[in-house]
Structure formats: C-alpha cells, structure tokens
Design a protein around this motif. Structure first.
Motif, PDB file in Angstrom:
ATOM      1  N   ALA A 178     -43.434  15.783  18.569  1.00  0.00           N
ATOM      2  CA  ALA A 178     -43.194  15.798  17.121  1.00  0.00           C
ATOM      3  C   ALA A 178     -41.991  14.956  16.733  1.00  0.00           C
ATOM      4  O   ALA A 178     -41.949  14.402  15.633  1.00  0.00           O
ATOM      5  CB  ALA A 178     -43.023  17.243  16.643  1.00  0.00           C
ATOM      6  N   TRP A 179     -40.990  14.854  17.655  1.00  0.00           N
ATOM      7  CA  TRP A 179     -39.828  14.041  17.285  1.00  0.00           C
ATOM      8  C   TRP A 179     -40.222  12.577  17.075  1.00  0.00           C
ATOM      9  O   TRP A 179     -39.609  11.865  16.265  1.00  0.00           O
ATOM     10  CB  TRP A 179     -38.695  14.154  18.304  1.00  0.00           C
ATOM     11  N   ALA A 180     -41.244  12.104  17.800  1.00  0.00           N
ATOM     12  CA  ALA A 180     -41.705  10.729  17.594  1.00  0.00           C
ATOM     13  C   ALA A 180     -42.297  10.575  16.194  1.00  0.00           C
ATOM     14  O   ALA A 180     -42.126   9.542  15.539  1.00  0.00           O
ATOM     15  CB  ALA A 180     -42.733  10.350  18.655  1.00  0.00           C
ATOM     16  N   ALA A 181     -42.989  11.620  15.733  1.00  0.00           N
ATOM     17  CA  ALA A 181     -43.528  11.592  14.375  1.00  0.00           C
ATOM     18  C   ALA A 181     -42.402  11.629  13.351  1.00  0.00           C
ATOM     19  O   ALA A 181     -42.465  10.950  12.321  1.00  0.00           O
ATOM     20  CB  ALA A 181     -44.474  12.773  14.167  1.00  0.00           C
ATOM     21  N   ALA A 182     -41.358  12.426  13.634  1.00  0.00           N
ATOM     22  CA  ALA A 182     -40.213  12.496  12.719  1.00  0.00           C
ATOM     23  C   ALA A 182     -39.581  11.119  12.567  1.00  0.00           C
ATOM     24  O   ALA A 182     -39.235  10.694  11.453  1.00  0.00           O
ATOM     25  CB  ALA A 182     -39.200  13.509  13.231  1.00  0.00           C
ATOM     26  N   ARG A 183     -39.435  10.413  13.669  1.00  0.00           N
ATOM     27  CA  ARG A 183     -38.860   9.069  13.615  1.00  0.00           C
ATOM     28  C   ARG A 183     -39.772   8.127  12.834  1.00  0.00           C
ATOM     29  O   ARG A 183     -39.293   7.321  12.016  1.00  0.00           O
ATOM     30  CB  ARG A 183     -38.637   8.527  15.023  1.00  0.00           C
ATOM     31  N   ALA A 184     -41.077   8.214  13.073  1.00  0.00           N
ATOM     32  CA  ALA A 184     -42.018   7.327  12.383  1.00  0.00           C
ATOM     33  C   ALA A 184     -42.004   7.586  10.879  1.00  0.00           C
ATOM     34  O   ALA A 184     -42.048   6.648  10.070  1.00  0.00           O
ATOM     35  CB  ALA A 184     -43.424   7.519  12.947  1.00  0.00           C
ATOM     36  N   LEU A 185     -41.935   8.860  10.486  1.00  0.00           N
ATOM     37  CA  LEU A 185     -41.895   9.198   9.065  1.00  0.00           C
ATOM     38  C   LEU A 185     -40.599   8.704   8.425  1.00  0.00           C
ATOM     39  O   LEU A 185     -40.603   8.184   7.309  1.00  0.00           O
ATOM     40  CB  LEU A 185     -42.046  10.712   8.881  1.00  0.00           C
ATOM     41  N   ALA A 186     -39.485   8.898   9.146  1.00  0.00           N
ATOM     42  CA  ALA A 186     -38.195   8.438   8.609  1.00  0.00           C
ATOM     43  C   ALA A 186     -38.168   6.924   8.473  1.00  0.00           C
ATOM     44  O   ALA A 186     -37.658   6.384   7.487  1.00  0.00           O
ATOM     45  CB  ALA A 186     -37.056   8.912   9.511  1.00  0.00           C
ATOM     46  N   GLU A 187     -38.716   6.218   9.463  1.00  0.00           N
ATOM     47  CA  GLU A 187     -38.722   4.755   9.415  1.00  0.00           C
ATOM     48  C   GLU A 187     -39.617   4.237   8.288  1.00  0.00           C
ATOM     49  O   GLU A 187     -39.307   3.243   7.639  1.00  0.00           O
ATOM     50  CB  GLU A 187     -39.203   4.185  10.757  1.00  0.00           C
ATOM     51  N   SER A 188     -40.732   4.928   8.052  1.00  0.00           N
ATOM     52  CA  SER A 188     -41.692   4.442   7.056  1.00  0.00           C
ATOM     53  C   SER A 188     -41.429   4.992   5.664  1.00  0.00           C
ATOM     54  O   SER A 188     -41.924   4.442   4.678  1.00  0.00           O
ATOM     55  CB  SER A 188     -43.118   4.835   7.479  1.00  0.00           C
ATOM     56  N   GLY A 189     -40.662   6.091   5.580  1.00  0.00           N
ATOM     57  CA  GLY A 189     -40.411   6.708   4.282  1.00  0.00           C
ATOM     58  C   GLY A 189     -41.614   7.460   3.749  1.00  0.00           C
ATOM     59  O   GLY A 189     -41.680   7.775   2.557  1.00  0.00           O
ATOM     60  N   ARG A 190     -42.567   7.788   4.607  1.00  0.00           N
ATOM     61  CA  ARG A 190     -43.776   8.501   4.184  1.00  0.00           C
ATOM     62  C   ARG A 190     -43.730   9.957   4.638  1.00  0.00           C
ATOM     63  O   ARG A 190     -42.992  10.299   5.555  1.00  0.00           O
ATOM     64  CB  ARG A 190     -45.012   7.800   4.746  1.00  0.00           C
ATOM     65  N   ARG A 191     -44.557  10.782   3.989  1.00  0.00           N
ATOM     66  CA  ARG A 191     -44.530  12.219   4.268  1.00  0.00           C
ATOM     67  C   ARG A 191     -45.723  12.689   5.100  1.00  0.00           C
ATOM     68  O   ARG A 191     -45.824  13.871   5.427  1.00  0.00           O
ATOM     69  CB  ARG A 191     -44.480  13.014   2.965  1.00  0.00           C
ATOM     70  N   HIS A 192     -46.644  11.791   5.413  1.00  0.00           N
ATOM     71  CA  HIS A 192     -47.809  12.129   6.239  1.00  0.00           C
ATOM     72  C   HIS A 192     -48.052  11.009   7.241  1.00  0.00           C
ATOM     73  O   HIS A 192     -47.731   9.849   6.975  1.00  0.00           O
ATOM     74  CB  HIS A 192     -49.076  12.309   5.392  1.00  0.00           C
TER      75      HIS A 192
END
Length: 623
Positions: free
Chosen positions: A242-256
């Motif tokens: 899940a931390w990889a998803a957290a990073r991807a969301l933070a980098e992209s600025g998206r919520r899904h």
C-alpha cells in the motif's frame, strides 16, 4: 481450589509477555495446564546440539539463560518471558545453540507434541513461531499508538489486493457512457475502471469526474468512456504494498488508482483505503504543488510533520513512513526548484539535481538536513562558465530549501559547493579517485555520495553514472574490502553476553545511538552488497531484496535483517514524534532502560541481527 484457579498465576505471568499477551484465555489456560515447571541450577546446560532433536519448548519464568553458538564465539542472554529453541522444534532437528543457565533458573517446559498442537490451535502463537522477530514487531506496532489510544490500523504495509476496494465497474474504452453509468448505478459503484481492448489500464472515471467532465460539460451519453477517462491515473499490481500506492497517489495528486492482476485491470482502490482513512496525503501533495511561493511551502512543513505523526499513531511501519516522507520531501524540493527557476530564470546549461545520503536512499525521517549536488554537461563545452552560473543558482536553491525546513548541511555537502557541482566526467573522476586510493576520508565520502539519486532534471545522466559506479566498485576487490572494514566500525551496542550496553552521550545521559549504532550497520552493509552484486537501488531494504534476487543472500537472513532495521527506524521515528510534539530538539539517542519490556526485547534482537549481518561481511571479506 478449582483447576482454573490453580492455573491463574501461570496465565497471569504469560499475559505479561509476548506473544502470549495476544493469545486468548482458553489458549493460555491450555498452555498453563500442559507446561511443567523445571529447575536448572547455575551453569547447567538446558539444550545442546549433542542431545539430538529438540524435545521441549522453554519459557523462562525466573532467572537468565545464555545462548552460545560455539564456532564464532557469539553469545547472548535470554531473560524472563523469553522462549527457546523455536527453530530446532520447527525443524525437528538438534539445536545449534547451547543454552546454559546463568543463575538458578526456572522455566516452563512444554513437550514438542504440545508445542506443535499449540502452533496449530493458536494463530497468534503460530505466527510468532513462523516469523518471530517480525511477529514481535507487529505486536510493537499494535501497541505503538499512544497518541490515538486505539489499536494500530495502518494498512501501508499491506498488499493492495488485501485492501477494501472501491466499488467499481470495469468497462472497455469503447463502452458508451450510458451503458457504463447504468451498470454503475445498478452495482452502487463509485468509479469506472476503463480498459483497452486487451484489458490493460486506460484510465479511471470517478463520481467527481462524472459531475465535472459529463454533467457540467454537457457530454453526450453516447460518448465512449475512453474519451472521458483520466488516462494519467496510476496503476499498480495487487501484490504491490500500500505504501507504493500512497507514493503514486501523492506523486499524481489523484485520489484513486487502478489495480491490476498480471497486467489486466482488476479494480480500483482509494486513498482512504491506502492510508487507513486519513485522506490528508493527496491534499498535502496538492497543497505543495499549488503553493504560490516558498513562504507557503515553508508553512506546509508543520502539516507534513503532523501527517507523519498520525501515521505513526496508526501503527504504520517505518519503511512505509520513510517512503512517504521521501515522496513529500521530494515534492517540496522540486517545488522549491520550480519557484526559484520561475523567479530567476532557467540557466543556459541543463542540470540534474542529485540527492545524497538518507535523502538519496529515500529514508528520511523528521530529522534531516541537506545532502545534494548537481550533475551537468555544458552544451558549448565551457565548463567553468556553466559551473559559475549553476553555483549561484544552487546557493539560492539551498537557501530556499533551508527556508522550507531542510537545514543547511554542516559538512557543506550541497550543490552550492564547487566540489558538488560537477560534470559527469568530473563525478566519475572523483569517484574513481576514492575507489583507487581508499583513504579513510574517501571511505567516509562513499557512505554519503554513493547513495545518490536524481530528484530534478533529466535522470538519464544519473543512471549512467550509477551504472559506471557499479562496474568500477565491482572491479576493485581491494576497495570493497576496505568498505567492509569501514562497515564494521559501527558495532551494535551489545555486551559479551548479548546485553545492551549503554554509553554516555554528549549531554551525559546514558543510552544508545539508534542511527550510528543501530541503522548504520544495515545501511553500510546493504550498500556494499548492492555494489558488489550490480544492484542499482539505493534504498537499504530494496538493496537487500535485490541482492536476494541476485542470489547473494539467503531470503530468511534478509527477512530478519529487514525486520530488525525497520524496528530500529520505527523506534527512532517514534522518539522524534514525541520530541517534536513536546517542542524538544530531535536526537537519535534512546535509553533502553526507559523502553517497555517488549520494545527492549526487540531492540536487543535487532542489534543481534545487525551483529549477524556484520559477521557475514567479515566472513565474506576475511576480516
């Protein structure tokens, strides 16, 4: 007195110690009924390799037991509440460790058949036996939520496939919007996962997108969903943490983000599921991106600290937290560079901004300063003119980073230093000199500079430099041996029999330095192992994993070292959180005597794992 009453003192004792504290009453009563109290006089051997396959599981009730491995002279002590010999019982083999009573000692003794029965009957005990250090770490994190007062609930270390997905419809890009919306309404979904003809990710349409891109935009319901989907939405396999998803969301600025299985879309997961109900990560990342100036960025540092404090309070693991911290710090750094370039203009020479040290490894905590540099190549060949222009710009960037909360490096390892603003050829020449000469200062430099990664600009020159460095170190066995010698200088603070040795700090307080004595042995060893096996990763845990994949480490050993490293990092971050909340200066020293029994027990085992890793280096390089 009933049988239950007679067992109660033993049950009460077990409840005070891991893993038994997490077990149910019926399981503890069954264990108490089947265990017998055995006495061992001072100096008496309890287990030994020559005794044959292990027949009993021991829990120390009173006294101390010393473990001796013989060959390498390693020894350690077990104390009240600790148990042994789990590995031998699981493997139905003789022990490799001779256990001897240090003083008159009482142990609860459980026959192997009952040990096996308890493992099968109790998931908690079974997990503890299978993972030991990792299981204790899980228990520590579950207890480590003093700020919230509730059990830890962070999912950041969980595979994405085990999180609660966002109700979604999966539709090919050619599907008419009307049909997709009909299915979304029928299934009470919240998002449309759009795929290409092969089922691969093509984007997401969320309920918010429907409002803004369809209703307000007046789009025809016959429009194919592929024309409306957010094609830049990130996608990750369900096995990713899940931390990889957290990073991807933070980098992209998206919520899904899209979930995939073997490349095909499998569903959608939201920020709330990834971060454990705390929907502040993406908002924080967006605030950094939208900050109008450096002063606004500086104001966000307090929000970053507060967010990390909430993750710690939820019981998130240190690995996940440091990766999220690195993502936010990376965004802050890039935002500072963006604002300064917007104000002062771009230089004539393109450059790559490099991060070194803990920032280069992506392992920053709340206590961090700047370690950075510049890699450039002037188009017109005038190196000195380009350097002069970039040094002036770098000084402004370093000052800007200091304003947003990254203190200037006391050792001047910063891009504004001419020694850290070099062309690719100059960086290679500098690194080659360190590798060829290997002076103490060169070895110290390597522990900081060899962990570089690009943060801004073209990453390709940095990747080429990384490839060259790996080949240069791999070809120089003498330098690798010197690196190994250097890695053995920071010894974990264990005494002759494995007890934690405290020493006085600069302020006179007794304790241990979690960064120098605890983390450095893992960081230095992982760096050397990575360079020796051609691994390009810079993060300590990624390096260990990659070396396992390359066949250079036993997976079980690497897993134990990962758990040990993560606990020490977590303990350090938890201390920083408490100090920051109290308005105290952040430091890396902790007094083991001030820890609870579980944390002290895990810390001792973590230090022992650090010693085992150093023993591996000593063996590899005949030191």
């Amino acid at each position: 007195m009933s049988d239950t009453d007679a067992l109660q003192p033993t049950v009460d004792f077990l409840r005070r110690h891991a893993p038994f504290a997490q077990m149910g009453t019926a399981e503890l009563q069954s264990l108490a009924a089947r265990a017998k109290l055995a006495f061992f006089a001072r100096g008496e051997v309890i287990t030994a390799p020559e005794q044959g396959p292990a027949e009993y599981f021991y829990i120390i009730k009173q006294g101390r037991v010393r473990g001796e491995t013989g060959g390498d002279g390693e020894a350690w002590e077990l104390v009240t509440g600790e148990s042994f010999p789990i590995g031998a019982l699981l493997g139905h083999r003789p022990v490799r460790t001779r256990h001897r009573a240090v003083e008159d000692t009482f142990c609860f003794e459980l026959p192997r058949s009952e040990f096996d029965r308890l493992r099968e009957a109790s998931p908690v005990f079974g997990d503890f036996c299978a993972r030991r250090l990792a299981s204790l770490l899980d228990q520590a994190l579950r207890r480590g939520a003093p700020a919230s007062g509730t059990p830890a609930s962070s999912p950041l270390g969980t595979p994405l496939g085990e999180l609660t997905p966002t109700p979604a419809v999966i539709a090919p890009a050619s599907t008419a919007l009307r049909d997709a919306l009909t299915e979304l309404e029928r299934d009470e979904g919240e998002a449309i996962a759009v795929t290409d003809a092969a089922g691969h990710p093509a984007g997401i349409i969320t309920l918010r997108d429907i409002a803004t891109r369809v209703t307000l935009a007046g789009r025809d319901l016959a429009t194919p969903v592929g024309e409306l989907a957010d094609a830049e939405a990130p996608a990750l396999d369900i096995t990713a943490p899940a931390w990889a998803a957290a990073r991807a969301l933070a980098e992209s600025g998206r919520r899904h983000l899209l979930l995939t299985r073997d490349g095909a879309v499998a569903g959608v997961v939201s920020e709330a599921a990834v971060v454990g109900g705390d929907a502040g990560l993406v908002a924080l990342a967006r605030a950094i991106a939208d900050a109008p100036d450096i002063a606004a960025l500086a104001a966000l540092q307090a929000d970053v600290h507060a967010f990390i404090g909430r993750l710690l309070a939820q019981g998130a693991g240190a690995d996940a937290i440091t990766r999220v911290v690195a993502t936010l710090n990376d965004r802050l750094t890039r935002a500072v560079i963006h604002h300064i370039l917007a104000e002062h203009g771009r230089p004539r020479t393109a450059f790559t901004w490099l991060a070194f040290g803990s920032e280069g490894r992506g392992e920053q905590t709340l206590k961090t300063d700047q370690d950075n540099g510049i890699l450039f190549e002037p188009a017109d060949g005038d190196v000195e003119a380009a350097r002069a222009e970039l040094l002036s710009l770098a000084g402004t960037i370093n000052d800007g980073l200091a304003r947003v909360g990254f203190p200037l490096c006391p050792g001047n390892i910063m891009a504004s230093n001419p020694d850290c603003c070099l062309t690719a050829g100059e960086w290679r020449e500098r690194f080659a000199r360190w590798i060829d000469q290997g002076t103490p200062q060169h070895l110290l430099n390597a522990t900081v500079f060899f962990d570089f990664r690009p943060l801004w600009g073209d990453p390709e020159p940095a990747a080429a430099l990384r490839g060259w460095l790996g080949e240069a170190v791999a070809a120089n066995s003498r330098f690798r041996r010197q690196m190994a010698e250097n890695a053995l200088r920071n010894r974990p603070p264990l005494g002759l029999f494995g007890e934690i040795k405290r020493s006085a700090g600069d302020d006179g307080r007794p304790g241990v330095d979690l960064k120098v004595q605890g983390l450095a042995p893992f960081v230095d060893a992982a760096r050397l192992l990575a360079l020796a096996h051609g691994v390009a990763a810079t993060h300590t845990l990624d390096r260990l994993e990659a070396v396992v994949t390359a066949g250079g480490l036993d997976p079980d050993d690497a897993s134990a070292w990962r758990d040990a490293y993560e606990f020490i990092q977590w303990l350090r971050m938890e201390q920083h959180r408490r100090q920051a909340a109290a308005g105290e200066p952040l430091d890396n020293r902790v007094d083991p005597d001030g820890l609870n029994e579980l944390h002290r027990r895990i810390l001792k085992e973590a230090f022992r794992q650090a010693r085992k890793l150093q023993a591996r280096l000593a063996l590899d390089y005949q030191l």
